[in-house]
Write a protein that holds these residues in place. Structure first.
Motif, PDB file in Angstrom:
ATOM      1  N   GLN A 273      25.142  32.001  66.904  1.00 52.23           N
ATOM      2  CA  GLN A 273      24.749  31.404  68.175  1.00 52.23           C
ATOM      3  C   GLN A 273      24.725  32.440  69.294  1.00 52.23           C
ATOM      4  O   GLN A 273      23.781  32.470  70.098  1.00 52.23           O
ATOM      5  CB  GLN A 273      25.704  30.262  68.520  1.00 52.23           C
ATOM      6  CG  GLN A 273      25.562  29.056  67.597  1.00 52.23           C
ATOM      7  CD  GLN A 273      26.668  28.031  67.809  1.00 52.23           C
ATOM      8  OE1 GLN A 273      27.729  28.321  68.361  1.00 52.23           O
ATOM      9  NE2 GLN A 273      26.431  26.803  67.352  1.00 52.23           N
ATOM     10  N   ARG A 276      21.842  34.889  68.782  1.00 52.96           N
ATOM     11  CA  ARG A 276      20.547  34.297  69.123  1.00 52.96           C
ATOM     12  C   ARG A 276      20.324  34.316  70.640  1.00 52.96           C
ATOM     13  O   ARG A 276      19.204  34.551  71.110  1.00 52.96           O
ATOM     14  CB  ARG A 276      20.464  32.865  68.614  1.00 52.96           C
ATOM     15  CG  ARG A 276      19.064  32.256  68.806  1.00 52.96           C
ATOM     16  CD  ARG A 276      18.976  30.838  68.309  1.00 52.96           C
ATOM     17  NE  ARG A 276      19.785  29.937  69.105  1.00 52.96           N
ATOM     18  CZ  ARG A 276      20.854  29.286  68.659  1.00 52.96           C
ATOM     19  NH1 ARG A 276      21.261  29.453  67.413  1.00 52.96           N
ATOM     20  NH2 ARG A 276      21.539  28.479  69.446  1.00 52.96           N
ATOM     21  N   LYS A 277      21.386  34.082  71.414  1.00 49.81           N
ATOM     22  CA  LYS A 277      21.257  34.154  72.871  1.00 49.81           C
ATOM     23  C   LYS A 277      20.848  35.558  73.299  1.00 49.81           C
ATOM     24  O   LYS A 277      20.018  35.726  74.209  1.00 49.81           O
ATOM     25  CB  LYS A 277      22.577  33.761  73.533  1.00 49.81           C
ATOM     26  CG  LYS A 277      22.948  32.304  73.343  1.00 49.81           C
ATOM     27  CD  LYS A 277      24.353  32.018  73.881  1.00 49.81           C
ATOM     28  CE  LYS A 277      24.768  30.583  73.579  1.00 49.81           C
ATOM     29  NZ  LYS A 277      26.166  30.303  74.003  1.00 49.81           N
ATOM     30  N   THR A 279      19.149  37.874  71.483  1.00 49.71           N
ATOM     31  CA  THR A 279      17.768  38.183  71.103  1.00 49.71           C
ATOM     32  C   THR A 279      16.771  37.368  71.917  1.00 49.71           C
ATOM     33  O   THR A 279      15.699  37.881  72.272  1.00 49.71           O
ATOM     34  CB  THR A 279      17.558  37.932  69.606  1.00 49.71           C
ATOM     35  OG1 THR A 279      17.917  36.570  69.288  1.00 49.71           O
ATOM     36  CG2 THR A 279      18.415  38.871  68.772  1.00 49.71           C
ATOM     37  N   ASP A 280      17.088  36.123  72.225  1.00 51.06           N
ATOM     38  CA  ASP A 280      16.162  35.304  73.013  1.00 51.06           C
ATOM     39  C   ASP A 280      15.917  35.922  74.387  1.00 51.06           C
ATOM     40  O   ASP A 280      14.774  36.013  74.855  1.00 51.06           O
ATOM     41  CB  ASP A 280      16.702  33.879  73.168  1.00 51.06           C
ATOM     42  CG  ASP A 280      16.583  33.055  71.898  1.00 51.06           C
ATOM     43  OD1 ASP A 280      15.912  33.518  70.952  1.00 51.06           O
ATOM     44  OD2 ASP A 280      17.169  31.952  71.853  1.00 51.06           O
ATOM     45  N   VAL A 281      17.000  36.347  75.041  1.00 49.43           N
ATOM     46  CA  VAL A 281      16.869  36.927  76.385  1.00 49.43           C
ATOM     47  C   VAL A 281      16.140  38.269  76.327  1.00 49.43           C
ATOM     48  O   VAL A 281      15.233  38.541  77.128  1.00 49.43           O
ATOM     49  CB  VAL A 281      18.252  37.083  77.040  1.00 49.43           C
ATOM     50  CG1 VAL A 281      18.153  37.869  78.350  1.00 49.43           C
ATOM     51  CG2 VAL A 281      18.868  35.712  77.299  1.00 49.43           C
ATOM     52  N   ASN A 283      14.097  39.530  73.965  1.00 46.04           N
ATOM     53  CA  ASN A 283      12.694  39.417  73.568  1.00 46.04           C
ATOM     54  C   ASN A 283      11.840  38.899  74.715  1.00 46.04           C
ATOM     55  O   ASN A 283      10.708  39.354  74.923  1.00 46.04           O
ATOM     56  CB  ASN A 283      12.560  38.495  72.354  1.00 46.04           C
ATOM     57  CG  ASN A 283      13.113  39.116  71.080  1.00 46.04           C
ATOM     58  OD1 ASN A 283      13.306  40.335  71.002  1.00 46.04           O
ATOM     59  ND2 ASN A 283      13.384  38.300  70.085  1.00 46.04           N
ATOM     60  N   ALA A 284      12.377  37.946  75.463  1.00 43.11           N
ATOM     61  CA  ALA A 284      11.633  37.431  76.622  1.00 43.11           C
ATOM     62  C   ALA A 284      11.434  38.537  77.660  1.00 43.11           C
ATOM     63  O   ALA A 284      10.358  38.648  78.275  1.00 43.11           O
ATOM     64  CB  ALA A 284      12.366  36.243  77.234  1.00 43.11           C
ATOM     65  N   GLN A 346      16.101  47.917  75.035  1.00 49.18           N
ATOM     66  CA  GLN A 346      15.362  47.074  75.980  1.00 49.18           C
ATOM     67  C   GLN A 346      15.362  47.702  77.372  1.00 49.18           C
ATOM     68  O   GLN A 346      14.362  47.650  78.096  1.00 49.18           O
ATOM     69  CB  GLN A 346      15.976  45.672  76.024  1.00 49.18           C
ATOM     70  CG  GLN A 346      15.251  44.714  76.945  1.00 49.18           C
ATOM     71  CD  GLN A 346      15.955  44.556  78.287  1.00 49.18           C
ATOM     72  OE1 GLN A 346      17.042  45.089  78.503  1.00 49.18           O
ATOM     73  NE2 GLN A 346      15.336  43.823  79.192  1.00 49.18           N
ATOM     74  N   LYS A 388      17.364  40.990  63.063  1.00 47.17           N
ATOM     75  CA  LYS A 388      16.934  39.720  62.466  1.00 47.17           C
ATOM     76  C   LYS A 388      17.297  39.660  60.988  1.00 47.17           C
ATOM     77  O   LYS A 388      17.750  38.628  60.480  1.00 47.17           O
ATOM     78  CB  LYS A 388      15.429  39.533  62.643  1.00 47.17           C
ATOM     79  CG  LYS A 388      14.891  38.212  62.076  1.00 47.17           C
ATOM     80  CD  LYS A 388      13.409  38.092  62.293  1.00 47.17           C
ATOM     81  CE  LYS A 388      12.905  36.746  61.753  1.00 47.17           C
ATOM     82  NZ  LYS A 388      13.168  36.566  60.323  1.00 47.17           N
TER      83      LYS A 388
END
Length: 401
Positions: A273, A276-277, A279-281, A283-284, A346, A388
């Motif tokens: 969890q 995932r937070k 990678t979501d931030v 990648n966006a 990033q 991933k």
């Protein structure tokens, strides 16, 4: 020359902090600021004590508000977990549950607030569910010991155990122990039965749980593990889990699977969890940099500047910190390292986008900056793919239903 006591000279360095009083027909007059006379307040003798009490109370209440509003949240746990175990287990069950619980608790993050409650007994008796260890951090040994000292026997009182476990979350105690988890509040249930000996109306139970959660103002995740639950009782356990808004139960047929299920819910799933937070931030944010790059090509430099500002403001500090605390296994530590490297890359992507924008504003050739940007993006994508794959491998260890 006088040899009597001398009146102390005024402190010239601090003329505004002295207080002095004089008698008055209206009572004592308090003057702040010494000779500066910032204000003068006449306090009649009849109300002098109530006024002073009110001032003291105001200071105490104000200080208490600061503690509750600003200081106390600093002690709030990120994850708050209550284990709810079936103490009505038949022979062979108690040792397996205690051993599996020790493994899961031993791998928990140091700053997790943990608690232990059992259920099992007679209907209508308050002792048919008991909190054995209250919420707290650093109590893993206490929970492990309590699990080995459970009084086994009685009838399964699962629903009453769940209701009381929910109520435990609403109790306001001191500092972190009485606060909601800042990221997750959860109840992990281990039951040997798919039925409840006392509660037959699931709708009533659902309403009671819902009302208690609403009054406490929090969301609780329910994870249910059915350990050696007879096939005939599994559907009923699925209904109970759905009624308390929990995930579908995971069924464990032997001690090894029980240990794996408890470890998954306690430690592995939170790692996924938090990752995932991250990678979501990230990648966006990289997507925003790419939008800025396209805008630069179109000459929309102000829009590109805005997109780069947004990408640069991406904040994953809390998720990375939570991931660091949860990295108690080799796989979790590897995922944390990969997430940290991805974050660093990033930042390089954002900076290369900035360099591209500055070259455009200066009217210079963008060839070098564009090549650097493409190289940064390629490296980012490679690292994102590596993370991933690591997450997919960890996700593959999930226990079956």
């Amino acid at each position: 020359m006088s040899t009597g006591p001398r009146t102390p000279e005024p402190d010239a360095a601090h003329p505004a902090v002295r207080m002095k009083g004089r008698a008055s027909g209206q009572g004592r007059v308090y003057q702040a600021g010494g000779d500066m006379r910032l204000f003068t307040l006449a306090v009649p003798p009849s109300i002098r004590t109530p006024v002073l009490v009110a001032l003291v109370l105001a200071l105490l209440v104000g200080g208490g508000w600061v503690l509750v509003k600003w200081v106390r949240p600093l002690f709030a746990p990120a994850y708050k977990t209550q284990f709810l175990i079936d103490s009505s287990l038949a022979s062979g069950g108690p040792a397996a549950v205690a051993d599996s619980l020790r493994t899961a608790v031993g791998n928990a993050a140091d700053d997790d607030a943990l608690a232990l409650r059992s259920f099992g007994g007679e209907c209508g008796v308050s002792e048919n569910t008991r909190q054995l260890v209250g919420f707290g951090t650093g109590n893993r040994e206490e929970i492990s010991q309590a699990a080995g000292e459970v009084r086994w026997g009685g009838r399964p009182t699962l629903v009453r155990g769940v209701v009381e476990a929910v109520d435990d979350f609403s109790k306001r105690l001191a500092w972190g122990a009485g606060q909601h988890g800042t990221r997750v509040n959860r109840i992990i249930v281990v039951t040997r039965h798919g039925t409840d000996a006392c509660e037959q109306d699931p709708a009533v139970v659902q309403r009671e749980i819902h009302d208690r959660l609403e009054s406490a103002g929090l969301k609780v995740d329910f994870k249910v593990i059915g350990y050696q639950v007879p096939e005939a009782e599994r559907e009923r356990l699925r209904q109970i889990s759905a009624g308390i808004r929990g995930d579908a139960p995971v069924f464990a047929a032997d001690p090894a699977r029980l240990t794996a299920a408890l470890e998954w819910f306690t430690n592995t799933q939170p790692v996924l969890q938090e990752a995932r937070k991250v990678t979501d931030v990230l990648n966006a944010a990289v997507g925003q940099v790419e939008a800025a790059r396209a805008a630069i090509e179109d000459g929309r430099l102000d829009f590109a500047d805005d997109q780069l500002d947004r990408a640069g403001a991406a904040d994953i500090g809390a998720a990375l910190e939570a991931l660091k605390h949860r990295a108690t296994t080799p796989q979790a530590r590897d995922i944390h390292r990969k997430a940290r490297r991805l974050y660093s890359q990033q930042r390089r992507v954002v900076q290369s986008g900035r360099d591209l924008l500055e070259a455009s504003r200066d009217g210079r050739s963008r060839d070098g900056e564009f090549a650097a940007y493409r190289a940064a993006v390629v490296t980012y994508n490679q690292q994102a793919d590596a993370l991933k794959r690591a997450l997919d491998a960890l996700r593959a260890t999930a226990p079956g239903g």
